[in-house]
Design an enzyme around this catalytic site. Sequence first.
Site, PDB file in Angstrom:
ATOM      1  N   GLN A 218     -40.821  29.529  24.896  1.00  0.00           N
ATOM      2  CA  GLN A 218     -42.166  29.800  24.399  1.00  0.00           C
ATOM      3  C   GLN A 218     -42.802  31.025  25.030  1.00  0.00           C
ATOM      4  O   GLN A 218     -43.907  31.431  24.628  1.00  0.00           O
ATOM      5  CB  GLN A 218     -43.066  28.581  24.625  1.00  0.00           C
ATOM      6  CG  GLN A 218     -43.327  28.273  26.096  1.00  0.00           C
ATOM      7  CD  GLN A 218     -43.991  26.934  26.309  1.00  0.00           C
ATOM      8  OE1 GLN A 218     -43.346  25.893  26.258  1.00  0.00           O
ATOM      9  NE2 GLN A 218     -45.299  26.959  26.542  1.00  0.00           N
TER      10      GLN A 218
ATOM     11  N   ASN B 181     -36.559  21.240  27.370  1.00  0.00           N
ATOM     12  CA  ASN B 181     -37.786  21.985  27.585  1.00  0.00           C
ATOM     13  C   ASN B 181     -37.765  23.261  26.750  1.00  0.00           C
ATOM     14  O   ASN B 181     -36.757  23.590  26.109  1.00  0.00           O
ATOM     15  CB  ASN B 181     -37.955  22.304  29.074  1.00  0.00           C
ATOM     16  CG  ASN B 181     -39.394  22.551  29.470  1.00  0.00           C
ATOM     17  OD1 ASN B 181     -40.280  22.642  28.627  1.00  0.00           O
ATOM     18  ND2 ASN B 181     -39.649  22.672  30.763  1.00  0.00           N
TER      19      ASN B 181
ATOM     20  N   HIS C 212     -48.361  19.165  28.866  1.00  0.00           N
ATOM     21  CA  HIS C 212     -47.155  19.815  28.351  1.00  0.00           C
ATOM     22  C   HIS C 212     -46.400  18.847  27.446  1.00  0.00           C
ATOM     23  O   HIS C 212     -46.407  17.630  27.667  1.00  0.00           O
ATOM     24  CB  HIS C 212     -46.263  20.235  29.526  1.00  0.00           C
ATOM     25  CG  HIS C 212     -45.098  21.094  29.164  1.00  0.00           C
ATOM     26  ND1 HIS C 212     -45.213  22.273  28.457  1.00  0.00           N
ATOM     27  CD2 HIS C 212     -43.764  20.960  29.416  1.00  0.00           C
ATOM     28  CE1 HIS C 212     -44.017  22.815  28.305  1.00  0.00           C
ATOM     29  NE2 HIS C 212     -43.127  22.030  28.874  1.00  0.00           N
TER      30      HIS C 212
ATOM     31  N   CYS D 177     -46.106  24.884  23.666  1.00  0.00           N
ATOM     32  CA  CYS D 177     -45.095  23.861  23.962  1.00  0.00           C
ATOM     33  C   CYS D 177     -45.082  22.739  22.933  1.00  0.00           C
ATOM     34  O   CYS D 177     -44.022  22.240  22.552  1.00  0.00           O
ATOM     35  CB  CYS D 177     -45.317  23.295  25.360  1.00  0.00           C
ATOM     36  SG  CYS D 177     -46.934  22.536  25.610  1.00  0.00           S
TER      37      CYS D 177
END
Length: 445
Positions: free
Chosen positions: A62, A384, A362, A68
Amino acid sequence: MNITKELLSQFQRAFDADPANHAVKNAISKVGLNQSAIDNNLMRRHSFVFSNETKKGEITNQQSSGRCWMFAALNTARVDTMKKLNVKTFEFSQNYTLFWDKLEKANYFLENIIETADLPLNSRLVQHLLFDPIQDGGQWDMFTGLLEKYGAVPKSVMPETYHSSNTRELNQLLTAKLREFAARLRQSQAAGKSAEELTAQKEENLAFVYSLLTKTLGEVPDTFSYAYRDNQDNFHRLTDITPQEFFDTYVDWDLEERISLINAPTEDKPFGKAYTVKYLGTVKEGKPINYVNAPIEALKEAAIASIKDGEPVWFGCDVGKMLDRKAGIMDDQAYDYEAVLGEGVNLSKAERLDYGESLLTHAMVFVGVDLDADGNPIKWKVENSWGDKGGDKGIYSMSDKWFDEYNYQVAVKRKYIDEQWLKALDEPVTELEPWDPMGSLARVQ
């Protein structure tokens, strides 16, 4: 009682009385607090091997943006697209959804300003609306509204630009302009302008926002073509397809079947109830935020059932707590602050929420879980969106105890959730104030 010289001397004598304090002071001055307190057994507890895994695509990044929640949602959706296209990996355009999110948030904000124009400027609600009107963050239900209205496109159709990957300057300018627009709308309302005139004024404001977004993020496609090769190296080309058709065909989600469970163990939010947050959203005409508060075990059971069925799970957490970012490990015992400082932070999960010490920051994706012989989770495999430098080439490992303490939300298909929690969706929804911690947005970069 004030801080006096005598009191300071007392503190210093107590510090000097323990020789270990000076050794710790020297260590912290060289490597910092966390590296001085890190548990050396951390890596032993996280082998990055998991008993149950789902498919996943290549790691995404990102960059310097708070997208996110978008990355996590699209990384969850792309697994179905990979199956339908018969490809090893795939990536959606996060710039495309960013464009529509910014435009819709601007409209949502200005509509809220018009709706609250009769309130004093210094009211808590108006000041809350003005505080951060166009940041990058969001929640699961906010993204489903964007998917329903605008669909999605492959990354090559609307690739990254400087400002999609680096949103700070764009956000600063948009924030300033939206506050300016808010001032003018409130002034027009005070001057007796009609609802129709206020709407026309708002539409002029949105025209500026649309132009700015087009200049910084690029033009959004009405239709597009997309060429690719499948796993057998066969060539394919899709032509004249709309973003909505692409999402409907190559993701094919029934968004009504995807439910958000939250875990907020505070006294003001009984389990088994559905909640929404006032003045929180992206698409103004979209469905409001709606999630069911449940014990943490319910979130785990739903996530495990989904993973076992090959379905990755979007989740929201407070990622900065007890995180070794380089190692890619989230573990509630990552740092032994008590050994280094004499005591750690001793707040319960509920107290952290109530006293502002924790909230959802997040969003990521569960793509696996490591279960023991009795089927209980040991650790969780996390995809992630911070690139491939941390963890196991971008894959993170989360201890099950960390899940208990710092995970706040999962979004899964209805069929993976126990019926006792689904009943809440048929009952009246409790409205939370806009500043409630469960109204926080996932946006850590």
